[in-house]
Design an enzyme around this catalytic site. Structure first.
Site, PDB file in Angstrom:
ATOM      1  N   CYS A   1      28.379  -5.290  96.153  1.00 44.87           N
ATOM      2  CA  CYS A   1      28.056  -5.212  94.716  1.00 44.87           C
ATOM      3  C   CYS A   1      26.880  -6.093  94.315  1.00 44.87           C
ATOM      4  O   CYS A   1      26.063  -5.683  93.489  1.00 44.87           O
ATOM      5  CB  CYS A   1      29.247  -5.602  93.842  1.00 44.87           C
TER       6      CYS A   1
ATOM      7  N   PHE B   1      23.889  -3.579  65.118  1.00 41.07           N
ATOM      8  CA  PHE B   1      22.916  -2.488  65.193  1.00 41.07           C
ATOM      9  C   PHE B   1      21.866  -2.776  66.262  1.00 41.07           C
ATOM     10  O   PHE B   1      21.338  -3.882  66.307  1.00 41.07           O
ATOM     11  CB  PHE B   1      22.269  -2.374  63.818  1.00 41.07           C
TER      12      PHE B   1
ATOM     13  N   LEU C   1      34.651 -16.986 100.817  1.00 40.15           N
ATOM     14  CA  LEU C   1      35.568 -16.127 100.054  1.00 40.15           C
ATOM     15  C   LEU C   1      34.762 -15.190  99.167  1.00 40.15           C
ATOM     16  O   LEU C   1      33.580 -15.411  98.935  1.00 40.15           O
ATOM     17  CB  LEU C   1      36.492 -17.018  99.227  1.00 40.15           C
TER      18      LEU C   1
ATOM     19  N   HIS D   1      28.338 -17.432  97.819  1.00 44.77           N
ATOM     20  CA  HIS D   1      29.357 -17.805  98.804  1.00 44.77           C
ATOM     21  C   HIS D   1      29.839 -19.232  98.561  1.00 44.77           C
ATOM     22  O   HIS D   1      31.035 -19.509  98.553  1.00 44.77           O
ATOM     23  CB  HIS D   1      28.778 -17.727 100.213  1.00 44.77           C
TER      24      HIS D   1
ATOM     25  N   CYS E   1      31.636  -8.168  98.485  1.00 45.55           N
ATOM     26  CA  CYS E   1      30.903  -8.066  97.205  1.00 45.55           C
ATOM     27  C   CYS E   1      29.654  -8.957  97.175  1.00 45.55           C
ATOM     28  O   CYS E   1      28.548  -8.467  96.983  1.00 45.55           O
ATOM     29  CB  CYS E   1      31.846  -8.367  96.045  1.00 45.55           C
TER      30      CYS E   1
HETATM   31  C1  COM Z   1      32.897 -11.490  93.284  1.00 44.95           C
HETATM   32  C2  COM Z   1      33.869 -11.879  94.311  1.00 44.95           C
HETATM   33  S1  COM Z   1      31.279 -11.417  93.913  1.00 44.95           S
HETATM   34  S2  COM Z   1      35.336 -12.345  93.570  1.00 44.95           S
HETATM   35  O1  COM Z   1      35.926 -11.159  92.956  1.00 44.95           O
HETATM   36  O2  COM Z   1      35.070 -13.336  92.510  1.00 44.95           O
HETATM   37  O3  COM Z   1      36.197 -12.896  94.572  1.00 44.95           O
END
Ligand code: COM
Length: 524
Positions: A83, A502, A74, A133, A78
């Site tokens: 990403c 700061f 899942l 993953h 990304c």
């Molecule tokens: C982020 C994947 S790498 S998710 O948005 O957490 O499913």
């Protein structure tokens, strides 16, 4: 393979995912409750960020959601190709940049270009990506308790039915979140070896590039180009538009743009804009050059051993079109309203399947918006205004209006800026940190010490835009976005009365405080 009763730890998940990825005949992974023929509140087709957050939110609200994804993990592209590697490469670019500027100075060793390798960073990413993953699968199963079928292609049968893993699943609603893939421009020669996009870069790179031509002017083009250049790979960007003036980016302040683009040039990158790539040329099946038509109409040929495509991404909508007759907009993305509802009742689309920025906040919140509407809320998600960012060797962050946009809208625009524009003061070389994370530069190479600008409507005293080139200001911009776009807005007086830690994005606080006492505001 029924994994409902298995409670894998991260190492076990990692192994299972790896074995699925390496075996095209591996079985689907089924994490399903044991009841017969359930009717889900929604099937999320695609378990990327939108699907994962939407299904988790639905479950948390007492609904029943099912994710189906072709990958055995899942989180979508990304953590796999997009990403996460991009951030790894951008962080490496920032480090490499600092090491090159300070080579053999202070506590920095002499820069050794032979150790700055694109291939080594790609391999580092590949060796570690399984951890993300594994965590996504573990969290979704054990903590979020969302049902899923992974490693299985979903076939949309109708608006209530999806087939996968040899079974048929039924739901009151479908949420389509199948993501997007890089678009290949229509140029001959893209089938040559040595032509990559951000997906094939991590999946297939097997040599160390020495020269790079990037086709396209997207965020991806600028980000990956900055990384390649930082490793010592001589990089040229060929873009039809001026950099940072592509349609996909809005609210790009011209002073910020110039600081960023000039910074890329200063680091040795060649930028050829308003140019058209004509062909990618090869010798013995490998890329050897790119022919480009310049804005003058002349053609030139750039020698290279590496071509990188940064020409954008598009979703695959064919299945949704054929099975559901779903309406697709002129940009090739699924048309949705602010509730993420498509033209087909009970079918929603989220993430990169729909228009708008291809950014994480939109992916996740569009999934949540679909879930909450399905669960009976009446919730709209407007993603026309948002904080934006990307990386060169800097972190570039902005929110709200540019100076030029503000001047069109308001009579009295106040600019608060570091370095300020003051004739005779040599402000580009101001030996002060002009943005977060630049103190070391301020004391030794001030022209590298960043840029920041606050745009204020003098009449209402409200901040209408903020722009920053430096490091580590992203967090601040998330909150600035919220404050600027909240119903009351954020005045220079409120900003100037905040408690600064700061320095530096907090320049906005201290500089605002220096001006807030004026009844009639003035630039700074
Ligand atoms: C982020 C994947 S790498 S998710 O948005 O957490 O499913």
């Amino acid at each position: 393979m029924d994994i409902r009763d298995e409670h894998y730890n991260l190492g076990e998940w990692n192994q299972l995912i790896e074995s699925c990825l390496s075996d095209p005949d591996s079985e689907p992974l089924l994490n399903l409750e044991r009841d017969e023929n359930p009717v889900y509140d929604a099937i999320f087709v695609g378990g990327g960020a939108g699907g994962r957050f939407g299904s988790a939110y639905m479950k948390a609200m007492g609904g029943r959601s099912l994710i189906i994804d072709a990958w055995p993990f899942l989180g979508g592209s990304c953590p796999h190709q997009a990403c996460v590697p991009h951030h790894l490469f951008s962080e490496a670019a920032e480090e490499l940049d600092r090491m090159k500027w300070f080579s053999d100075e202070l506590f920095f060793p002499k820069f050794d270009p032979s150790r700055a390798s694109i291939l080594a960073l790609v391999k580092l990413f590949l060796a570690g990506r399984g951890s993300a993953h594994a965590f996504m699968n573990w969290q979704t199963k054990e903590q979020l308790d969302v049902e899923f079928v992974l490693n299985a292609h979903a076939t949309i049968v109708d608006r209530n039915t999806v087939a996968a893993a040899g079974r048929t699943f039924t739901a009151r609603n479908l949420v389509l979140g199948m993501g997007a893939r890089p678009v290949l421009p229509d140029i001959p020669g893209l089938d040559l070896e040595g032509v990559y996009d951000f997906v094939s870069l991590v999946e297939e790179l097997d040599y160390e590039p020495t020269r790079c031509v990037i086709i396209g002017g997207s965020k991806v083009a600028m980000e990956y180009g900055s990384f390649f250049q930082a490793t010592g790979c001589d990089t040229t960007i060929v873009s039809r538009s001026q950099l940072m003036r592509t349609k996909a980016l809005h609210h790009v302040d011209e002073d910020l743009r110039q600081y960023v683009v000039e910074g890329m040039r200063k680091r040795g990158m060649t930028i050829i804009d308003q140019a058209v790539p004509v062909s990618v040329n090869g010798v013995d099946g490998r890329v050897s050059s790119v022919t480009v038509r310049l804005s003058t109409g002349e053609e030139t040929t750039l020698d290279t051993d590496f071509v990188f495509l940064g020409t954008g991404e598009r979703p695959t909508v064919a299945q949704a079109r054929e099975a559901l007759g779903i309406e697709v907009g002129p940009t090739g993305r699924v048309a949705v309203n602010k509730r993420m509802q498509t033209s087909v009742p009970g079918v929603y689309a989220i993430g990169d399947m729909i228009d708008g920025p291809m950014e994480m906040f939109k992916a996740r919140k569009s999934g949540v918006t679909a879930a909450r509407n399905i669960m009976g809320e009446d919730l709209e998600f407007d993603y026309t205004e948002f904080p934006d960012f990307f990386h060169t060797t800097y972190e570039v962050t902005w929110v709200g209006l540019t100076e030029a946009e503000a001047r069109e809208r308001f009579d009295d625009v106040i600019i608060i800026q570091m370095p300020p524009t003051v004739e005779g003061l040599d402000t580009p070389n101001l030996p002060l940190p002009c943005a977060e994370g630049t103190m070391l530069y301020a004391f030794s190479k001030p022209e590298l010490s960043g840029f920041q600008k606050l745009v204020v409507d003098g009449a209402s005293r409200k901040v209408v835009g903020a722009h920053h080139v430096g490091y580590g200001a992203k967090d601040a911009f998330q909150y600035l976005d919220h404050l600027i776009h909240s119903p009351d807005g954020l005045t220079i007086d409120t900003l100037g009365w905040m408690n600064e830690l700061f320095l530096n994005p907090e320049h906005f606080i201290q500089l605002s405080r220096l001006r807030a006492g004026n009844q009639t505001l003035r630039d700074l």
